[in-house]
Design a protein around this motif. Structure first.
Motif, PDB file in Angstrom:
ATOM      1  N   ASP A  38       0.853  -1.187   0.000  1.00  0.00           N
ATOM      2  CA  ASP A  38       0.000   0.000   0.000  1.00  0.00           C
ATOM      3  C   ASP A  38       0.893   1.243   0.000  1.00  0.00           C
ATOM      4  O   ASP A  38       1.518   1.572   1.006  1.00  0.00           O
ATOM      5  N   THR A  39       0.959   1.902  -1.134  1.00  0.00           N
ATOM      6  CA  THR A  39       1.916   2.999  -1.308  1.00  0.00           C
ATOM      7  C   THR A  39       1.555   4.231  -0.481  1.00  0.00           C
ATOM      8  O   THR A  39       2.369   5.133  -0.346  1.00  0.00           O
ATOM      9  N   HIS A  40       0.340   4.281   0.031  1.00  0.00           N
ATOM     10  CA  HIS A  40      -0.023   5.440   0.865  1.00  0.00           C
ATOM     11  C   HIS A  40       0.520   5.307   2.278  1.00  0.00           C
ATOM     12  O   HIS A  40       0.551   6.274   3.024  1.00  0.00           O
ATOM     13  N   LEU A  41       0.905   4.094   2.660  1.00  0.00           N
ATOM     14  CA  LEU A  41       1.212   3.839   4.058  1.00  0.00           C
ATOM     15  C   LEU A  41       2.705   3.603   4.297  1.00  0.00           C
ATOM     16  O   LEU A  41       3.452   3.286   3.381  1.00  0.00           O
ATOM     17  N   SER A  42       3.101   3.739   5.541  1.00  0.00           N
ATOM     18  CA  SER A  42       4.491   3.517   5.939  1.00  0.00           C
ATOM     19  C   SER A  42       4.776   2.017   5.996  1.00  0.00           C
ATOM     20  O   SER A  42       3.876   1.187   5.884  1.00  0.00           O
ATOM     21  N   VAL A  43       6.048   1.701   6.203  1.00  0.00           N
ATOM     22  CA  VAL A  43       6.491   0.316   6.327  1.00  0.00           C
ATOM     23  C   VAL A  43       5.712  -0.394   7.447  1.00  0.00           C
ATOM     24  O   VAL A  43       5.114  -1.448   7.246  1.00  0.00           O
ATOM     25  N   THR A  44       5.703   0.220   8.623  1.00  0.00           N
ATOM     26  CA  THR A  44       5.021  -0.380   9.768  1.00  0.00           C
ATOM     27  C   THR A  44       3.529  -0.555   9.512  1.00  0.00           C
ATOM     28  O   THR A  44       2.955  -1.596   9.816  1.00  0.00           O
ATOM     29  N   ASP A  45       2.919   0.477   8.943  1.00  0.00           N
ATOM     30  CA  ASP A  45       1.479   0.406   8.687  1.00  0.00           C
ATOM     31  C   ASP A  45       1.131  -0.687   7.678  1.00  0.00           C
ATOM     32  O   ASP A  45       0.080  -1.322   7.786  1.00  0.00           O
ATOM     33  N   ASN A  46       2.016  -0.899   6.715  1.00  0.00           N
ATOM     34  CA  ASN A  46       1.764  -1.980   5.768  1.00  0.00           C
ATOM     35  C   ASN A  46       1.711  -3.323   6.478  1.00  0.00           C
ATOM     36  O   ASN A  46       0.851  -4.157   6.177  1.00  0.00           O
ATOM     37  N   LEU A  47       2.627  -3.531   7.409  1.00  0.00           N
ATOM     38  CA  LEU A  47       2.622  -4.789   8.160  1.00  0.00           C
ATOM     39  C   LEU A  47       1.373  -4.868   9.044  1.00  0.00           C
ATOM     40  O   LEU A  47       0.730  -5.902   9.151  1.00  0.00           O
ATOM     41  N   TYR A  48       1.042  -3.731   9.634  1.00  0.00           N
ATOM     42  CA  TYR A  48      -0.097  -3.701  10.554  1.00  0.00           C
ATOM     43  C   TYR A  48      -1.412  -4.034   9.832  1.00  0.00           C
ATOM     44  O   TYR A  48      -2.148  -4.936  10.243  1.00  0.00           O
ATOM     45  N   ILE A  49      -1.684  -3.315   8.738  1.00  0.00           N
ATOM     46  CA  ILE A  49      -2.982  -3.541   8.086  1.00  0.00           C
ATOM     47  C   ILE A  49      -3.067  -4.968   7.528  1.00  0.00           C
ATOM     48  O   ILE A  49      -4.122  -5.588   7.560  1.00  0.00           O
ATOM     49  N   TYR A  50      -1.941  -5.470   7.061  1.00  0.00           N
ATOM     50  CA  TYR A  50      -1.983  -6.830   6.511  1.00  0.00           C
ATOM     51  C   TYR A  50      -2.302  -7.836   7.608  1.00  0.00           C
ATOM     52  O   TYR A  50      -3.062  -8.784   7.407  1.00  0.00           O
ATOM     53  N   GLY A  51      -1.738  -7.607   8.772  1.00  0.00           N
ATOM     54  CA  GLY A  51      -2.058  -8.461   9.921  1.00  0.00           C
ATOM     55  C   GLY A  51      -3.536  -8.373  10.268  1.00  0.00           C
ATOM     56  O   GLY A  51      -4.177  -9.370  10.613  1.00  0.00           O
ATOM     57  N   ARG A  52      -4.080  -7.154  10.155  1.00  0.00           N
ATOM     58  CA  ARG A  52      -5.510  -6.975  10.436  1.00  0.00           C
ATOM     59  C   ARG A  52      -6.372  -7.770   9.457  1.00  0.00           C
ATOM     60  O   ARG A  52      -7.428  -8.277   9.832  1.00  0.00           O
ATOM     61  N   TYR A  53      -5.912  -7.850   8.197  1.00  0.00           N
ATOM     62  CA  TYR A  53      -6.691  -8.623   7.212  1.00  0.00           C
ATOM     63  C   TYR A  53      -6.820 -10.086   7.628  1.00  0.00           C
ATOM     64  O   TYR A  53      -7.717 -10.788   7.185  1.00  0.00           O
ATOM     65  N   PHE A  54      -5.882 -10.543   8.451  1.00  0.00           N
ATOM     66  CA  PHE A  54      -5.976 -11.918   8.969  1.00  0.00           C
ATOM     67  C   PHE A  54      -6.718 -11.949  10.303  1.00  0.00           C
ATOM     68  O   PHE A  54      -6.756 -12.982  10.969  1.00  0.00           O
ATOM     69  N   GLY A  55      -7.252 -10.799  10.679  1.00  0.00           N
ATOM     70  CA  GLY A  55      -8.018 -10.750  11.917  1.00  0.00           C
ATOM     71  C   GLY A  55      -7.152 -10.772  13.168  1.00  0.00           C
ATOM     72  O   GLY A  55      -7.638 -11.066  14.258  1.00  0.00           O
TER      73      GLY A  55
END
Ligand SMILES: Nc1ncnc2c1ncn2[C@@H]1O[C@H](COP(=O)(O)OP(=O)(O)O)[C@@H](O)[C@H]1O
Ligand SMILES: [Mg+2]
Lengths: 279, 308
Positions: free
Chosen positions: B90-107
């Motif tokens: 996700d080019t709008h987000l930072s490195v950390t946020d990319n990891l965070y949101i992806y983790g959220r997609y797995f609940g």
């Protein structure tokens, strides 16, 4: 050291049922995280848009028209009062479009984030709904601000005028969902911008009884208003903000039309997203 | 659960009239590192998308973790970590946020992710870039972030589609090192590549793919044994002479391959063969003796090189 010592394994830590239940909200959460980065832009647009329109039209065009129409005004009220509900619905639609069309084109094509979402337990349906919820949040925000500016300009005459926020949001949601489906369907975004914007969105704006009652249009052009969510929302908005005359069946019709487009748009978005991701 | 985590029989994918994957069969067992080796257009990515339970197969059987992806897509994807050929961060987000949101997609919970993200930043050597925007990262960093992202849910199977394509040699070696560590941790790896050295380095077992079909299967060493000789003598006579030298050289060994710039001679003993070449009075401009590689296997199977 950097080996994954704590590994428990996805069979333990991932709960697919939880994602099945709440996945769309996770999509929304991700987009909100990006949106906070340009939240000031969103707020500025939301405020500047109504202020500029209402000042220029209220003080300029409005007073000119009011001078010529006399005490009767347009539809019995000042031009600004007549126009404002249409502008409110237009702004809601624009807000909805910004948050549905661009993220859809981006997610499928520009940075392909929908494909990365779909590699997780998220389904195409959930991604579509997540995008829709975001656009709904933006629409509600835009409509509330617009309505507050209208209040400040004194164009809300009826006590039930606050309900116009809902009808505007309904128009935004319906139009946004429909355009989200279309943006997902048209794989070439140039088609979207050249054809859809010019030949669908512009005419709907110009021929939806926005600047004068739809009945002033030649009969062979009135159908454009009938298929336009903007006209239906504007009619409801005029009834709610200054009590324009309207029959109950017409009220129902406007309401049903907007919700039908909304439901159609959502079903189509879900199908189109799922199909395109599953290719 | 049965032994094989991935099981494919006659797996086929068509796009209209075009068959991108043509009836492939293979099994991947727990803990192994399995590769799909083949040139561009072989159908590797298409196969990966079907195994990733996103793209629907046209026909054939496919089970991942004992489930049919047509019926249990989300349930399967809950246990896969996918690194697509093209980074889609996700080019709008930072490195950390990319990891965070992806983790959220797995609940996954915020609390769990907080610790996990630190671990992954270390693993991917991106601690200093934690707040950087994705756009500002180098190709190698983006790739490592995409791999870290795929690991956020501690997947049973990690799927990597051309993990090092487009990276410089140093970045490739860093990546390989990370993948070795994962293998040591017992993660099952499924890797596609068109680099034979990558396949030799990373894969316990692989299939060679071309034009949608599997040409051969085995460990790198077994494939080389089955489809090539121990050594290869490469000789160059200059481009205009190569062609007509080929006929003379053919008599000296089991098999030769003519490439535009050189001739490959297959033999058990390269030095000995080179001596015989000289004895016959042939004087190549340059010569090189090397061990057979998967490139030679591919050449044998298809008559073409992996990278054209
Ligand atoms: N969505 C698609 N529509 C049509 N053809 C496709 C699509 N995806 C891949 N192909 C075709 O299928 C073949 C295999 O592609 P791919 O799986 O990407 O190969 P590889 O990953 O081995 O390079 C190529 O010829 C490609 O053009
Ligand atoms: Mg590929």
């Amino acid at each position: 050291m950097s080996s994954l010592q704590t590994r428990q394994g996805s069979l333990k830590i991932v709960d697919a049922a939880r994602v099945a239940a709440r996945g769309a909200l996770f999509v929304t959460e991700a987009r909100l995280r990006a949106m906070v980065k340009w939240v000031w832009l969103i707020i500025s647009i939301a405020i500047a848009n109504p202020v500029l329109y209402l000042v220029s039209i209220g003080l300029g065009l409005g007073s000119y028209i009011d001078k010529n129409t006399g005490a009767m005004g347009v539809d019995g009220v000042s031009y600004l009062t007549f126009l404002a509900p249409a502008l409110l619905a237009t702004a809601a639609i624009q807000g909805a479009m910004d948050e549905s069309v661009y993220p859809t084109l981006e997610g499928f094509k520009w940075n392909k984030t929908f494909f990365s979402m779909n590699a997780t337990p998220l389904s195409g349906n959930q991604i579509a709904m997540g995008v829709f919820f975001n656009s709904l949040i933006r629409t509600i925000f835009t409509a509330v601000i617009y309505w507050l500016v209208m209040l400040a300009f004194g164009v809300l005459e009826s006590p039930r005028a606050w309900l116009a926020i809902f009808t505007a949001v309904m128009a935004g949601a319906a139009f946004g969902a429909f355009m989200q489906a279309l943006a997902g369907f048209l794989e070439n975004e140039n088609v979207f911008f050249t054809i859809v914007e010019r030949f669908i969105i512009m005419p709907l704006f110009l021929f939806s009884g926005t600047f004068y009652p739809l009945t002033n249009m030649p009969i062979f052009l009135q159908w454009i208003g009938w298929i336009s969510p903007l006209w239906h929302a504007t009619e409801l908005g005029r009834w709610l903000t200054y009590g324009s005359e309207i029959s109950t069946p017409m009220l129902l019709l406007h309401f049903i039309f907007l919700n039908s487009i909304l439901i159609f748009g959502l079903i189509a978005s879900r199908r189109i997203f799922t199909k395109r991701l599953g290719k | 659960m049965s032994q094989s985590l991935i099981h494919a029989r006659e797996l086929t994918k068509k796009f209209g009239d075009f068959t991108a994957v043509n009836g492939i069969n293979f099994d991947v067992v727990k803990g192994e590192s399995f590769g799909l080796l083949g040139p561009n257009g072989a159908g590797k990515s298409t196969a990966m998308r079907m195994i990733g339970a996103t793209s629907q197969r046209t026909s054939g059987d496919l089970t991942i973790l004992d489930k049919d992806p047509d019926l249990f897509g989300p349930q399967i994807r809950a246990h896969l970590g996918v690194v697509p050929q093209q980074d889609n961060l996700d080019t709008h987000l930072s490195v950390t946020d990319n990891l965070y949101i992806y983790g959220r997609y797995f609940g996954l919970s915020r609390k769990f992710l907080k610790g996990k993200i630190e671990e992954l930043l270390t693993f991917a050597q991106l601690e200093e870039k934690r707040n950087a925007k994705v756009e500002s990262l180098s190709g190698g960093m983006k790739r490592r972030l995409t791999i870290a992202r795929a690991l956020v849910s501690e997947p049973e199977i990690l799927m990597l589609d051309e993990p090092t394509t487009g990276l410089d040699p140093q970045a490739r070696h860093i990546l390989w090192d990370r993948l070795f560590r994962l293998k040591e941790d017992g993660v099952t790896l499924l890797i596609t590549t068109h680099f034979m050295d990558e396949a030799e380095q990373l894969c316990d077992r692989l299939v060679v793919m071309d034009k949608g079909a599997i040409m051969a299967e085995g460990s790198p060493a077994q494939l080389i044994k089955d489809y090539s000789t121990k050594e290869v003598l490469e000789v160059r006579f200059g481009s205009e002479r190569n062609a007509h030298m080929a006929d003379d050289l053919r008599q000296l060994c089991d098999r030769i391959e003519e490439l535009p710039d050189r001739i490959l001679m297959y033999t058990e003993d390269g030095e000995e063969l080179l001596e015989r070449v000289y004895k016959k009075g042939f004087h190549p401009k340059t010569s090189l003796v090397r061990r057979s590689s998967l490139e030679d296997v591919f050449l044998r199977l298809t008559g073409r090189t992996l990278i054209d």
